[in-house]
Design a protein around this motif. Sequence first.
Motif, PDB file in Angstrom:
ATOM      1  N   UNK A 194       0.860  -1.250   0.174  1.00  0.00           N
ATOM      2  CA  UNK A 194       0.010   0.064  -0.068  1.00  0.00           C
ATOM      3  C   UNK A 194       1.002   1.263  -0.230  1.00  0.00           C
ATOM      4  N   UNK A 195       2.077   1.044   0.003  1.00  0.00           N
ATOM      5  CA  UNK A 195       3.069   2.420   0.049  1.00  0.00           C
ATOM      6  C   UNK A 195       3.813   2.382  -1.264  1.00  0.00           C
ATOM      7  N   UNK A 196       3.557   3.692  -2.068  1.00  0.00           N
ATOM      8  CA  UNK A 196       3.986   3.707  -3.151  1.00  0.00           C
ATOM      9  C   UNK A 196       5.696   3.684  -3.188  1.00  0.00           C
ATOM     10  N   UNK A 197       6.123   4.398  -2.184  1.00  0.00           N
ATOM     11  CA  UNK A 197       7.673   4.288  -2.235  1.00  0.00           C
ATOM     12  C   UNK A 197       8.403   2.744  -2.146  1.00  0.00           C
ATOM     13  N   UNK A 198       7.477   1.971  -1.314  1.00  0.00           N
ATOM     14  CA  UNK A 198       7.827   0.627  -1.526  1.00  0.00           C
ATOM     15  C   UNK A 198       7.663  -0.360  -2.815  1.00  0.00           C
ATOM     16  N   UNK A 199       6.798   0.146  -3.635  1.00  0.00           N
ATOM     17  CA  UNK A 199       6.423  -0.370  -4.854  1.00  0.00           C
ATOM     18  C   UNK A 199       7.601   0.136  -5.730  1.00  0.00           C
ATOM     19  N   UNK A 200       8.078   1.600  -5.629  1.00  0.00           N
ATOM     20  CA  UNK A 200       8.982   2.139  -6.467  1.00  0.00           C
ATOM     21  C   UNK A 200      10.499   1.357  -6.248  1.00  0.00           C
ATOM     22  N   UNK A 201      10.593   0.888  -4.974  1.00  0.00           N
ATOM     23  CA  UNK A 201      11.726   0.284  -4.653  1.00  0.00           C
ATOM     24  C   UNK A 201      11.722  -1.355  -5.405  1.00  0.00           C
ATOM     25  N   UNK A 202      10.648  -1.688  -5.376  1.00  0.00           N
ATOM     26  CA  UNK A 202      10.587  -3.258  -6.209  1.00  0.00           C
ATOM     27  C   UNK A 202      10.780  -2.835  -7.655  1.00  0.00           C
ATOM     28  N   UNK A 203      10.202  -1.969  -8.252  1.00  0.00           N
ATOM     29  CA  UNK A 203      10.164  -1.623  -9.716  1.00  0.00           C
ATOM     30  C   UNK A 203      11.728  -1.472 -10.091  1.00  0.00           C
ATOM     31  N   UNK A 204      12.286  -0.090  -9.322  1.00  0.00           N
ATOM     32  CA  UNK A 204      13.706   0.255  -9.597  1.00  0.00           C
ATOM     33  C   UNK A 204      14.622  -0.735  -9.094  1.00  0.00           C
ATOM     34  N   UNK A 205      14.815  -1.141  -7.931  1.00  0.00           N
ATOM     35  CA  UNK A 205      15.729  -1.983  -7.312  1.00  0.00           C
ATOM     36  C   UNK A 205      15.795  -3.285  -7.720  1.00  0.00           C
ATOM     37  N   UNK A 206      14.627  -3.871  -8.035  1.00  0.00           N
ATOM     38  CA  UNK A 206      14.682  -5.350  -8.520  1.00  0.00           C
ATOM     39  C   UNK A 206      14.302  -5.423  -9.893  1.00  0.00           C
ATOM     40  N   UNK A 207      13.374  -4.880 -10.434  1.00  0.00           N
ATOM     41  CA  UNK A 207      12.956  -5.192 -11.931  1.00  0.00           C
ATOM     42  C   UNK A 207      13.967  -4.481 -12.905  1.00  0.00           C
ATOM     43  N   UNK A 208      14.391  -3.376 -12.532  1.00  0.00           N
ATOM     44  CA  UNK A 208      15.118  -2.384 -13.422  1.00  0.00           C
ATOM     45  C   UNK A 208      16.551  -2.979 -13.299  1.00  0.00           C
ATOM     46  N   UNK A 209      16.882  -2.792 -11.930  1.00  0.00           N
ATOM     47  CA  UNK A 209      18.458  -2.946 -11.901  1.00  0.00           C
ATOM     48  C   UNK A 209      18.648  -4.404 -11.763  1.00  0.00           C
ATOM     49  N   UNK A 210      18.202  -5.214 -11.239  1.00  0.00           N
ATOM     50  CA  UNK A 210      18.477  -6.579 -10.992  1.00  0.00           C
ATOM     51  C   UNK A 210      18.084  -7.386 -11.954  1.00  0.00           C
ATOM     52  N   UNK A 211      16.983  -7.536 -12.579  1.00  0.00           N
ATOM     53  CA  UNK A 211      16.441  -8.195 -13.846  1.00  0.00           C
ATOM     54  C   UNK A 211      16.860  -7.434 -15.138  1.00  0.00           C
ATOM     55  N   UNK A 212      17.122  -6.202 -15.097  1.00  0.00           N
ATOM     56  CA  UNK A 212      17.522  -5.609 -16.183  1.00  0.00           C
ATOM     57  C   UNK A 212      16.491  -5.349 -17.189  1.00  0.00           C
ATOM     58  N   UNK A 213      15.275  -5.093 -16.756  1.00  0.00           N
ATOM     59  CA  UNK A 213      14.114  -4.672 -17.594  1.00  0.00           C
ATOM     60  C   UNK A 213      14.069  -3.398 -17.745  1.00  0.00           C
ATOM     61  N   UNK A 214      13.640  -2.804 -18.962  1.00  0.00           N
ATOM     62  CA  UNK A 214      13.344  -1.292 -19.406  1.00  0.00           C
ATOM     63  C   UNK A 214      12.388  -0.815 -18.665  1.00  0.00           C
ATOM     64  N   UNK A 215      12.471   0.547 -17.950  1.00  0.00           N
ATOM     65  CA  UNK A 215      11.119   1.160 -17.223  1.00  0.00           C
ATOM     66  C   UNK A 215       9.999   1.331 -18.165  1.00  0.00           C
ATOM     67  N   UNK A 216       8.894   1.020 -17.587  1.00  0.00           N
ATOM     68  CA  UNK A 216       7.822   1.246 -18.491  1.00  0.00           C
ATOM     69  C   UNK A 216       6.475   0.802 -17.543  1.00  0.00           C
ATOM     70  N   UNK A 217       5.359   1.051 -18.347  1.00  0.00           N
ATOM     71  CA  UNK A 217       4.110   1.088 -17.479  1.00  0.00           C
ATOM     72  C   UNK A 217       3.908  -0.632 -16.979  1.00  0.00           C
ATOM     73  N   UNK A 218       4.479  -1.384 -17.944  1.00  0.00           N
ATOM     74  CA  UNK A 218       4.541  -3.068 -17.909  1.00  0.00           C
ATOM     75  C   UNK A 218       4.967  -3.355 -16.504  1.00  0.00           C
ATOM     76  N   UNK A 219       5.861  -2.712 -15.771  1.00  0.00           N
ATOM     77  CA  UNK A 219       6.424  -3.076 -14.732  1.00  0.00           C
ATOM     78  C   UNK A 219       5.550  -2.823 -13.536  1.00  0.00           C
ATOM     79  N   UNK A 220       4.786  -1.765 -13.658  1.00  0.00           N
ATOM     80  CA  UNK A 220       3.905  -1.327 -12.436  1.00  0.00           C
ATOM     81  C   UNK A 220       2.778  -2.096 -12.464  1.00  0.00           C
ATOM     82  N   UNK A 221       2.223  -2.667 -13.827  1.00  0.00           N
ATOM     83  CA  UNK A 221       1.103  -3.672 -14.129  1.00  0.00           C
ATOM     84  C   UNK A 221       1.660  -4.937 -13.674  1.00  0.00           C
ATOM     85  N   UNK A 222       2.833  -5.451 -13.539  1.00  0.00           N
ATOM     86  CA  UNK A 222       3.413  -6.927 -13.156  1.00  0.00           C
ATOM     87  C   UNK A 222       3.195  -6.724 -11.632  1.00  0.00           C
TER      88      UNK A 222
END
Length: 113
Positions: A50-78
């Motif tokens: 329920x905390x946006x900063x936490x979801x941003x951490x998952x998106x930036x720190x894990x999906x983009x940085x660790x998994x190497x995914x490009x930033x985009x709306x599909x990350x938040x959807x996932x």
Amino acid sequence: MGRRDDLIERYASDLREKCGVNPDMELLRKVTIGCGPSIYDADASTVAATQQHELDTVRRGFLIKKLGLPDGPELNAAIDAVIEQYGRSERNKYRAVVYYLLVRHFGKEALYH
């Protein structure tokens, strides 16, 4: 069994019972190890969905940085889909379980083998 093994069993149980997923235990072990010492900290081991900063951490720190995914709306959807699968009302969403589901969602298992 060690403490990490106990946690991995707890995560596997959540995947089976709350997410309806039969986990690949080797992948779950590697994702859990990839979370580092955060799994031992009560606050850091869970995702506050329920905390946006936490979801941003998952998106930036894990999906983009660790998994190497490009930033985009599909990350938040996932992330949203994984939170829905885990159960929005589920108070404790373990970080390792969320990350495992995201790895499977994006087909990035090869990064852990």
